[in-house]
Design a protein around this motif. Sequence first.
Motif, mmCIF file in Angstrom:
data_model
loop_
_atom_site.group_PDB
_atom_site.id
_atom_site.type_symbol
_atom_site.label_atom_id
_atom_site.label_comp_id
_atom_site.label_asym_id
_atom_site.label_seq_id
_atom_site.Cartn_x
_atom_site.Cartn_y
_atom_site.Cartn_z
ATOM 1 N N ILE A 9 0.866 -1.176 0.000
ATOM 2 C CA ILE A 9 0.000 0.000 0.000
ATOM 3 C C ILE A 9 0.902 1.226 0.000
ATOM 4 O O ILE A 9 1.706 1.400 0.920
ATOM 5 C CB ILE A 9 -0.921 0.026 1.247
ATOM 6 C CG1 ILE A 9 -1.825 -1.210 1.253
ATOM 7 C CG2 ILE A 9 -1.735 1.317 1.289
ATOM 8 C CD1 ILE A 9 -2.597 -1.404 2.549
ATOM 9 N N VAL A 10 0.774 2.059 -1.036
ATOM 10 C CA VAL A 10 1.592 3.274 -1.150
ATOM 11 C C VAL A 10 0.643 4.470 -1.097
ATOM 12 O O VAL A 10 -0.104 4.721 -2.039
ATOM 13 C CB VAL A 10 2.410 3.295 -2.459
ATOM 14 C CG1 VAL A 10 3.331 4.508 -2.482
ATOM 15 C CG2 VAL A 10 3.178 1.997 -2.651
ATOM 16 N N ASP A 11 0.696 5.186 0.019
ATOM 17 C CA ASP A 11 -0.193 6.339 0.203
ATOM 18 C C ASP A 11 0.393 7.220 1.294
ATOM 19 O O ASP A 11 0.888 6.706 2.296
ATOM 20 C CB ASP A 11 -1.593 5.862 0.606
ATOM 21 C CG ASP A 11 -2.664 6.882 0.322
ATOM 22 O OD1 ASP A 11 -2.558 8.022 0.844
ATOM 23 O OD2 ASP A 11 -3.604 6.561 -0.415
ATOM 24 N N ASP A 12 0.328 8.533 1.114
ATOM 25 C CA ASP A 12 0.869 9.436 2.131
ATOM 26 C C ASP A 12 -0.132 9.731 3.253
ATOM 27 O O ASP A 12 0.212 10.374 4.232
ATOM 28 C CB ASP A 12 1.378 10.738 1.513
ATOM 29 C CG ASP A 12 0.334 11.465 0.687
ATOM 30 O OD1 ASP A 12 -0.794 10.964 0.557
ATOM 31 O OD2 ASP A 12 0.661 12.542 0.144
ATOM 32 N N ASP A 13 -1.345 9.219 3.138
ATOM 33 C CA ASP A 13 -2.362 9.376 4.177
ATOM 34 C C ASP A 13 -2.216 8.221 5.166
ATOM 35 O O ASP A 13 -2.629 7.087 4.897
ATOM 36 C CB ASP A 13 -3.747 9.378 3.540
ATOM 37 C CG ASP A 13 -4.872 9.560 4.538
ATOM 38 O OD1 ASP A 13 -4.677 9.306 5.749
ATOM 39 O OD2 ASP A 13 -5.977 9.944 4.097
ATOM 40 N N HIS A 35 4.881 5.348 2.552
ATOM 41 C CA HIS A 35 4.240 6.660 2.464
ATOM 42 C C HIS A 35 4.882 7.555 1.410
ATOM 43 O O HIS A 35 4.370 8.637 1.132
ATOM 44 C CB HIS A 35 4.274 7.350 3.823
ATOM 45 C CG HIS A 35 3.562 6.568 4.889
ATOM 46 N ND1 HIS A 35 2.208 6.326 4.861
ATOM 47 C CD2 HIS A 35 4.030 5.947 5.996
ATOM 48 C CE1 HIS A 35 1.868 5.601 5.912
ATOM 49 N NE2 HIS A 35 2.956 5.348 6.610
ATOM 50 N N THR A 36 6.006 7.112 0.827
ATOM 51 C CA THR A 36 6.679 7.886 -0.218
ATOM 52 C C THR A 36 7.080 6.956 -1.356
ATOM 53 O O THR A 36 7.152 5.732 -1.183
ATOM 54 C CB THR A 36 7.969 8.564 0.304
ATOM 55 O OG1 THR A 36 8.929 7.543 0.635
ATOM 56 C CG2 THR A 36 7.694 9.447 1.513
ATOM 57 N N GLN A 37 7.376 7.545 -2.493
ATOM 58 C CA GLN A 37 7.842 6.757 -3.630
ATOM 59 C C GLN A 37 9.148 6.044 -3.295
ATOM 60 O O GLN A 37 9.308 4.862 -3.605
ATOM 61 C CB GLN A 37 8.044 7.662 -4.849
ATOM 62 C CG GLN A 37 8.622 6.924 -6.040
ATOM 63 C CD GLN A 37 8.809 7.813 -7.259
ATOM 64 O OE1 GLN A 37 8.105 8.795 -7.434
ATOM 65 N NE2 GLN A 37 9.751 7.470 -8.101
ATOM 66 N N LEU A 56 -2.366 8.318 -6.414
ATOM 67 C CA LEU A 56 -1.981 9.159 -7.544
ATOM 68 C C LEU A 56 -1.208 10.382 -7.090
ATOM 69 O O LEU A 56 -0.238 10.793 -7.721
ATOM 70 C CB LEU A 56 -3.227 9.591 -8.325
ATOM 71 C CG LEU A 56 -2.984 10.484 -9.526
ATOM 72 C CD1 LEU A 56 -2.239 9.733 -10.614
ATOM 73 C CD2 LEU A 56 -4.306 11.015 -10.060
ATOM 74 N N LYS A 57 -1.630 10.958 -5.978
ATOM 75 C CA LYS A 57 -1.026 12.209 -5.528
ATOM 76 C C LYS A 57 -0.329 11.982 -4.195
ATOM 77 O O LYS A 57 -0.916 12.155 -3.134
ATOM 78 C CB LYS A 57 -2.092 13.292 -5.409
ATOM 79 C CG LYS A 57 -1.528 14.657 -5.168
ATOM 80 C CD LYS A 57 -2.616 15.710 -5.194
ATOM 81 C CE LYS A 57 -1.973 17.056 -4.937
ATOM 82 N NZ LYS A 57 -2.909 18.125 -4.789
ATOM 83 N N LEU A 58 0.933 11.599 -4.265
ATOM 84 C CA LEU A 58 1.738 11.460 -3.059
ATOM 85 C C LEU A 58 2.215 12.854 -2.663
ATOM 86 O O LEU A 58 2.221 13.774 -3.479
ATOM 87 C CB LEU A 58 2.923 10.529 -3.322
ATOM 88 C CG LEU A 58 2.551 9.091 -3.675
ATOM 89 C CD1 LEU A 58 3.748 8.328 -4.184
ATOM 90 C CD2 LEU A 58 1.928 8.404 -2.473
ATOM 91 N N GLU A 59 2.633 13.015 -1.429
ATOM 92 C CA GLU A 59 2.972 14.352 -0.933
ATOM 93 C C GLU A 59 3.956 15.098 -1.829
ATOM 94 O O GLU A 59 3.729 16.243 -2.182
ATOM 95 C CB GLU A 59 3.528 14.260 0.486
ATOM 96 C CG GLU A 59 3.664 15.614 1.137
ATOM 97 C CD GLU A 59 3.919 15.495 2.618
ATOM 98 O OE1 GLU A 59 4.834 16.168 3.093
ATOM 99 O OE2 GLU A 59 3.205 14.734 3.288
ATOM 100 N N LEU A 82 -5.128 4.630 -6.941
ATOM 101 C CA LEU A 82 -6.235 5.212 -6.179
ATOM 102 C C LEU A 82 -6.074 6.722 -6.151
ATOM 103 O O LEU A 82 -4.953 7.220 -6.059
ATOM 104 C CB LEU A 82 -6.218 4.706 -4.733
ATOM 105 C CG LEU A 82 -6.400 3.222 -4.515
ATOM 106 C CD1 LEU A 82 -6.216 2.890 -3.036
ATOM 107 C CD2 LEU A 82 -7.769 2.782 -4.976
ATOM 108 N N THR A 83 -7.181 7.446 -6.216
ATOM 109 C CA THR A 83 -7.069 8.896 -6.158
ATOM 110 C C THR A 83 -8.335 9.574 -5.685
ATOM 111 O O THR A 83 -9.437 9.088 -5.925
ATOM 112 C CB THR A 83 -6.684 9.473 -7.540
ATOM 113 O OG1 THR A 83 -6.484 10.873 -7.420
ATOM 114 C CG2 THR A 83 -7.752 9.196 -8.572
ATOM 115 N N GLY A 84 -8.141 10.683 -5.032
ATOM 116 C CA GLY A 84 -9.234 11.574 -4.690
ATOM 117 C C GLY A 84 -9.332 12.692 -5.707
ATOM 118 O O GLY A 84 -10.174 13.570 -5.609
#
Length: 178
Positions: A9-13, A35-37, A56-59, A82-84
């Motif tokens: 799971i790759v997500d900054d949230d 949490h980061t690339q 899609l939009k990491l920090e 995944l993206t918001g």
Amino acid sequence: MSDQERLLIVDDDEQFCFVMERAMRRRGYEVLVAHTQEDALAIARETPPDLATLDLKLESDSGLKALPALLDIVPDCRVVVLTGYSSIATAVEAIKLGAVNYLCKPADADEILSSLERDSGDVDVEIADNPPSVNRVTWEHIQKVLQEHDGNISATARALGMHRRTLQRKLQKRPVRR
């Protein structure tokens, strides 16, 4: 050696990661979180995942830039973006770059797993009764031009003929509903 499928799971949230990690572990997956690339690629090199979700939009990075790098390390990994901040342009690019699917947040664990398992399109997908609003079309056009300029806001603003600050304000807003 575990016979569990490994999910990255790759997500900054961090809250999203916590909830999703718990849900996927309950479903029998071995879960890795980044949490980061940079962290995602390091984990993939050390412990190659079978499946991955990629925000899609990491920090500080674009998931679209992380996607080919991840697939270079683990070519057989099935990735769902995944993206918001969904747009047609980013969905098309994600698929072209190797994602097996593209989902809008909020997406639950079952939706994500279903999209990771599917190998073909769904001919019965529901077609919207009404076309997207002008505001939605504008949002998607901005996203397309932004993608064409590799996320460079100044170049995108010039291409759109608008002031850079105006574009930044528009980009900080959530995508408008269809």
